[in-house]
Enzyme design. Structure first.
Site, PDB file in Angstrom:
ATOM      1  N   ASN A   9       0.844  -1.199   0.000  1.00 18.89           N
ATOM      2  CA  ASN A   9       0.000   0.000   0.000  1.00 18.89           C
ATOM      3  C   ASN A   9       0.884   1.255   0.000  1.00 18.89           C
ATOM      4  OD1 ASN A   9      -1.617   2.166   0.738  1.00 18.89           O
ATOM      5  ND2 ASN A   9      -2.965   0.895   2.010  1.00 18.89           N
ATOM      6  N   ASN A  11       0.180   4.325  -0.290  1.00 17.20           N
ATOM      7  CA  ASN A  11      -0.308   5.442   0.529  1.00 17.20           C
ATOM      8  C   ASN A  11       0.210   5.358   1.953  1.00 17.20           C
ATOM      9  OD1 ASN A  11      -1.811   6.684  -1.485  1.00 17.20           O
ATOM     10  ND2 ASN A  11      -3.533   5.281  -1.132  1.00 17.20           N
ATOM     11  N   ASP A  68      -0.354  -4.450  11.425  1.00 18.64           N
ATOM     12  CA  ASP A  68      -1.678  -5.046  11.302  1.00 18.64           C
ATOM     13  C   ASP A  68      -2.591  -4.305  12.274  1.00 18.64           C
ATOM     14  OD1 ASP A  68      -3.262  -6.904   9.905  1.00 18.64           O
ATOM     15  OD2 ASP A  68      -3.407  -8.154  11.672  1.00 18.64           O
ATOM     16  N   TYR A 149     -13.829   1.647   8.986  1.00 17.87           N
ATOM     17  CA  TYR A 149     -14.858   1.944   9.982  1.00 17.87           C
ATOM     18  C   TYR A 149     -14.865   3.414  10.407  1.00 17.87           C
ATOM     19  CZ  TYR A 149     -14.922  -3.167  10.317  1.00 17.87           C
ATOM     20  OH  TYR A 149     -15.019  -4.502  10.025  1.00 17.87           O
ATOM     21  N   ASP A 150     -14.098   4.252   9.728  1.00 15.01           N
ATOM     22  CA  ASP A 150     -13.993   5.671  10.114  1.00 15.01           C
ATOM     23  C   ASP A 150     -15.339   6.383  10.294  1.00 15.01           C
ATOM     24  OD1 ASP A 150     -11.278   5.697  10.361  1.00 15.01           O
ATOM     25  OD2 ASP A 150     -10.874   6.686   8.447  1.00 15.01           O
TER      26      ASP A 150
HETATM   27  P1  IMP Z   1      -4.881  -3.042   8.068  1.00 11.74           P
HETATM   28  O1  IMP Z   1      -4.212  -4.062   8.932  1.00 11.74           O
HETATM   29  O2  IMP Z   1      -4.274  -1.662   8.182  1.00 11.74           O
HETATM   30  O3  IMP Z   1      -5.002  -3.509   6.647  1.00 11.74           O
HETATM   31  O4  IMP Z   1      -6.371  -2.865   8.617  1.00 11.74           O
HETATM   32  C1  IMP Z   1      -7.293  -3.941   8.665  1.00 11.74           C
HETATM   33  C2  IMP Z   1      -8.713  -3.419   8.613  1.00 11.74           C
HETATM   34  O5  IMP Z   1      -9.000  -2.656   9.792  1.00 11.74           O
HETATM   35  C3  IMP Z   1      -8.999  -2.461   7.461  1.00 11.74           C
HETATM   36  O6  IMP Z   1      -9.393  -3.170   6.308  1.00 11.74           O
HETATM   37  C4  IMP Z   1     -10.154  -1.620   8.009  1.00 11.74           C
HETATM   38  O7  IMP Z   1     -11.382  -2.295   7.896  1.00 11.74           O
HETATM   39  C5  IMP Z   1      -9.800  -1.531   9.474  1.00 11.74           C
HETATM   40  N1  IMP Z   1      -9.013  -0.307   9.742  1.00 11.74           N
HETATM   41  C6  IMP Z   1      -7.671  -0.230   9.922  1.00 11.74           C
HETATM   42  N2  IMP Z   1      -7.288   1.017  10.169  1.00 11.74           N
HETATM   43  C7  IMP Z   1      -8.422   1.771  10.140  1.00 11.74           C
HETATM   44  C8  IMP Z   1      -8.672   3.161  10.325  1.00 11.74           C
HETATM   45  O8  IMP Z   1      -7.771   3.994  10.547  1.00 11.74           O
HETATM   46  N3  IMP Z   1      -9.957   3.538  10.229  1.00 11.74           N
HETATM   47  C9  IMP Z   1     -10.978   2.676   9.977  1.00 11.74           C
HETATM   48  N4  IMP Z   1     -10.802   1.383   9.785  1.00 11.74           N
HETATM   49  C10 IMP Z   1      -9.523   0.923   9.868  1.00 11.74           C
END
Ligand code: IMP
Length: 190
Positions: A9, A11, A68, A149-150
């Site tokens: 990612n 970004n 994660d 979920y923001d």
């Molecule tokens: P990841 O491990 O950063 O890929 O996050 C896993 C999942 O958690 C994402 O697909 C979102 O559904 C949720 N998530 C992670 N970070 C955020 C955030 O900052 N805001 C809202 N949802 C989040």
């Protein structure tokens, strides 16, 4: 010094690159030519971040970290937690939120927190760093910034959801920012 972020990612990589000390050269998986998906089949954030960082460490033998994140809802015994990205089974954020609303329909306790774990392989040793933000899940969608979920998460002592906040404001107080700040402190002092 080079440091790999085990993520595709760009970004996320750019966001962290911007706040790391200038002498740290941050490389993404794309930068190092690693184009496979790493299967995240762990049961905790620690396991999943470790799977990603260790996969790259074993191949390249270089300093590397992975992150994660999950949303942990108190009255749902910590669900969706490590399964946050695929809670509804479709990988779609609107579906995930809809499922969350359904599960919380009869619950009065709406307390929840986001947690980010970073697993870092640094100078041949493994370290875990984490950040959390506590708040609550509201029962409507508010705001259009951010992702995941923001639109339903209001951090403690804020009246706005993450999706109603300016992205810079969210990035100063978020779970990810907390974990990244610990990463910065660590690499600056080690
Ligand atoms: P990841 O491990 O950063 O890929 O996050 C896993 C999942 O958690 C994402 O697909 C979102 O559904 C949720 N998530 C992670 N970070 C955020 C955030 O900052 N805001 C809202 N949802 C989040």
């Amino acid at each position: 010094m080079e440091l790999i972020f085990a993520s595709h990612n760009e970004n996320k990589v750019n966001e962290i690159r911007a706040v790391l000390p200038k002498d740290i050269h941050l490389l993404s998986l794309n930068d190092i030519g690693f184009h496979q998906e790493i299967e995240e089949n762990g049961n905790t954030l620690e396991e999943n971040s470790r799977i990603k960082a260790e996969t790259i460490y074993k191949i390249y033998g270089k300093n590397v970290f992975a992150d994660d994140t999950g949303l942990f809802v108190e009255s749902l015994e910590g669900a969706p937690g490590v399964y946050s990205a695929r809670y509804a089974g479709t990988g779609n954020s609107a579906d995930n939120i809809e499922k969350l609303f359904k599960e919380l329909k009869t619950k009065s306790n709406r307390k929840a927190y986001f947690k980010t774990v970073i697993c870092l392989f640094w100078k041949n040793e493994i370290h875990f760093l984490s950040g959390e933000i506590h708040g609550e899940i509201i029962d409507e969608i508010r705001g259009s910034e951010g992702f995941g979920y923001d639109p339903v998460f209001v951090p403690e002592s804020y009246g706005l959801t993450f999706a109603e906040m300016d992205l810079n404001e969210k990035n100063q107080i978020s779970h990810r920012a907390g974990a990244v700040q610990k990463l910065i402190n660590f690499v600056e002092n080690n």
